[in-house]
Design a protein around this motif. Sequence first.
Motif, mmCIF file in Angstrom:
data_model
loop_
_atom_site.group_PDB
_atom_site.id
_atom_site.type_symbol
_atom_site.label_atom_id
_atom_site.label_comp_id
_atom_site.label_asym_id
_atom_site.label_seq_id
_atom_site.Cartn_x
_atom_site.Cartn_y
_atom_site.Cartn_z
ATOM 1 N N VAL A 268 -3.621 -1.944 13.420
ATOM 2 C CA VAL A 268 -2.423 -2.147 12.607
ATOM 3 C C VAL A 268 -1.314 -2.850 13.401
ATOM 4 C CG1 VAL A 268 -1.196 0.040 13.017
ATOM 5 C CG2 VAL A 268 -1.059 -1.067 10.763
ATOM 6 N N VAL A 286 4.285 0.172 10.330
ATOM 7 C CA VAL A 286 4.701 -0.956 9.484
ATOM 8 C C VAL A 286 6.125 -0.750 8.976
ATOM 9 C CG1 VAL A 286 4.147 -2.167 7.316
ATOM 10 C CG2 VAL A 286 2.298 -1.409 8.841
ATOM 11 N N SER A 439 -5.237 3.435 9.849
ATOM 12 C CA SER A 439 -3.999 3.558 9.060
ATOM 13 C C SER A 439 -2.827 4.016 9.936
ATOM 14 C CB SER A 439 -4.240 4.586 7.942
ATOM 15 O OG SER A 439 -3.021 4.911 7.336
ATOM 16 N N CYS A 440 -1.662 3.403 9.748
ATOM 17 C CA CYS A 440 -0.503 3.836 10.535
ATOM 18 C C CYS A 440 0.081 5.115 9.942
ATOM 19 C CB CYS A 440 0.551 2.730 10.629
ATOM 20 S SG CYS A 440 1.665 2.617 9.218
ATOM 21 N N GLY A 441 -0.318 5.452 8.716
ATOM 22 C CA GLY A 441 0.071 6.719 8.115
ATOM 23 C C GLY A 441 1.372 6.699 7.345
ATOM 24 N N LYS A 442 1.988 5.526 7.261
ATOM 25 C CA LYS A 442 3.315 5.495 6.637
ATOM 26 C C LYS A 442 3.272 5.681 5.118
ATOM 27 C CE LYS A 442 7.656 3.069 6.954
ATOM 28 N NZ LYS A 442 8.484 2.459 7.988
ATOM 29 N N CYS A 443 2.239 5.148 4.463
ATOM 30 C CA CYS A 443 2.232 5.290 3.003
ATOM 31 C C CYS A 443 1.000 6.051 2.512
ATOM 32 C CB CYS A 443 2.376 3.933 2.327
ATOM 33 S SG CYS A 443 0.966 2.853 2.506
ATOM 34 N N CYS A 446 -2.754 4.524 1.351
ATOM 35 C CA CYS A 446 -3.635 4.158 2.462
ATOM 36 C C CYS A 446 -4.037 5.395 3.270
ATOM 37 C CB CYS A 446 -2.919 3.126 3.333
ATOM 38 S SG CYS A 446 -3.674 2.788 4.919
ATOM 39 N N CYS A 486 1.261 -2.210 3.179
ATOM 40 C CA CYS A 486 0.813 -3.441 3.852
ATOM 41 C C CYS A 486 -0.638 -3.720 3.498
ATOM 42 C CB CYS A 486 1.018 -3.361 5.361
ATOM 43 S SG CYS A 486 -0.312 -2.572 6.270
ATOM 44 N N LEU A 488 -3.327 -3.526 5.137
ATOM 45 C CA LEU A 488 -4.432 -2.691 5.628
ATOM 46 C C LEU A 488 -4.948 -1.816 4.487
ATOM 47 C CD1 LEU A 488 -6.401 -1.527 7.601
ATOM 48 C CD2 LEU A 488 -4.572 -0.369 8.777
ATOM 49 N N GLY A 489 -4.057 -1.069 3.887
ATOM 50 C CA GLY A 489 -4.457 -0.266 2.721
ATOM 51 C C GLY A 489 -4.672 -1.138 1.500
HETATM 52 S S1 SF4 Z 1 -1.025 0.465 4.083
HETATM 53 FE FE1 SF4 Z 1 0.605 1.939 4.539
HETATM 54 S S2 SF4 Z 1 -0.284 3.550 5.838
HETATM 55 FE FE2 SF4 Z 1 -1.724 1.839 5.728
HETATM 56 S S3 SF4 Z 1 -1.277 0.721 7.602
HETATM 57 FE FE3 SF4 Z 1 -0.087 -0.241 5.956
HETATM 58 S S4 SF4 Z 1 1.891 0.800 5.963
HETATM 59 FE FE4 SF4 Z 1 0.508 2.017 7.225
#
Ligand code: SF4
Length: 518
Positions: A268, A286, A439-443, A446, A486, A488-489
Amino acid sequence: MTCIYISRDSGALCVGAEATAKKFREEAEARGLDVEIIRTGARGMYWLEPLIEIETPQGRVGYGPAKASDVPDLIDAGILEAKPHDKCIGVVDDYPWLKNQTRLTFARCGIVDPRSLADYQAHKGYEGLKKAIQVGPKATVEEVITSGLRGRGGAGFPTGIKWRTVAETPPQQKYIVCNADEGDSGTFADRMIMEGDPFVLIEGMTIAGLAVGATYGYIYLRSEYPHAFETLNIAIAEARKAGFLGDNVAGSGLAYDMEVRLGAGAYVCGEETSLLDSLEGKRGEVRAKPPLPAHVGLFGQPSVINNVLSLATVPIIMSDGGEYYRDFGMGKSRGTMPIQLAGNIKHGGLYETAFGISLGELVDEVGGGTYSGRPVRAVQVGGPLGAYFPREKFDTPFDYEAFTAAGGLIGHGGVVVFDDTVDMALQARFAMEFCAIESCGKCTPCRIGSARGMELMDKIMAGEERESNLAVLEDLCDTMKWGSLCALGGFAPYPVMSALHHFPEDFGAAKKRLQAAE
Ligand code: SF4
Ligand SMILES: Cc1cc2nc3c(=O)[nH]c(=O)nc-3n(C[C@H](O)[C@H](O)[C@H](O)COP(=O)(O)O)c2cc1C
């Protein structure tokens, strides 16, 4: 004296190029041969590495793959006089795999000594910067816009437009940030150019700095690239010593300098805002946009963030002109794309060509089909978040819009080939697992969605309430696609849904398909 060229790029080193070079040196000394061994980057034909190239009046003649144990026999056979041998591929520049390419970004890679500024300059190096200084910042930005260059990191955003946004912010501390995190599966073009022609990236970043008024730049390099780290640092020191970096860049009166920073290995952190957090010493997470990094970027200052290939393409755009560059390609995909052929493929490597080549040509003709010799079943394009293409989609041209229309993405140009033994349900599960791990875990869509996706895939593969679980999987993918912060998810559903769409027989019916194949 005869010049011998052997790559020291990671791809060559990992198949024994260091031992080949060492053996050549020892044999030459023992036999009293007058040779100089020059270590270059790679040509990108990895199935031929270690490749030994001999300077001749006709050009460099190649022999490969040449292991250390092959060296005495090659010398006995008259390699120094470019005599025939079953490992001889003839004049390397005339070798069809290389000759059929259009090498603009990679023009020097595999040819020059990447640590020699003199060699770089002898091969048109720093002509782009000279032109940029001559025409000034505004015209430089316009030239990049004219070229039609789009970001090679994945999103395909027009590079010149991004630069103009930063250039138009009021004068203040600004930064150039080079994204060298290169996390996509099957990709290695950034690494190849950083190891094989580092000055072109340094020159591209310098041009960007002068064009937008940024006086400092960072290369955010993945920590798994120690050879690139070493080569870049040597090249930066050389450029600084020669006055191409510092307070008075190439006598322009303008300042620009730069350094390399190592990442800590999170996928990420290739996402531009996460990268900025990491570069600032924070945990890579993110950031919501707006504000755009072009307005509020590194340390809160306006920043250009570009991929290695985007920046490394700028020198040729400046030296040969935006019009020249945009003449290659198709539709809105202008210029050339360094495509990376990987996975189960016979001829894996770097193939730079104008946009428009079809996926089928790339896999069957350029790549020569699978390494295993079995039929190609699926091709994943654009990294771990890219879609899987079946053979029926092989007429898709390599073009941003055409790939989007076909339900996929070009991403960073990685093409990963699978033969008919691949289980596409497992690949779909892998996409969810990858997303869960990275996953960065922010949302929530995802962070939680990817974990639920793995569980669903386990149930589907076990044949548990298959139809209703497939419906939930589709619904989950839809939520992740539209609800993630973002890509990624947001893009993890692409490999999952393309696998399901094109290879439904593998979802709960994997055994049946394999039995049928046997
Ligand atoms: S989609 Fe959300 S949780 Fe996944 S990497 Fe992006 S910001 Fe982080
Ligand atoms: C999860 C994720 C990972 C990414 N990884 C990379 C990467 O490794 N290298 C890269 O250049 N861009 C990567 N990107 C794209 C960047 O966010 C950004 O679009 C790019 O650096 C901009 O440069 P460009 O316009 O020159 O492509 C990634 C994006 C996402 C969402």
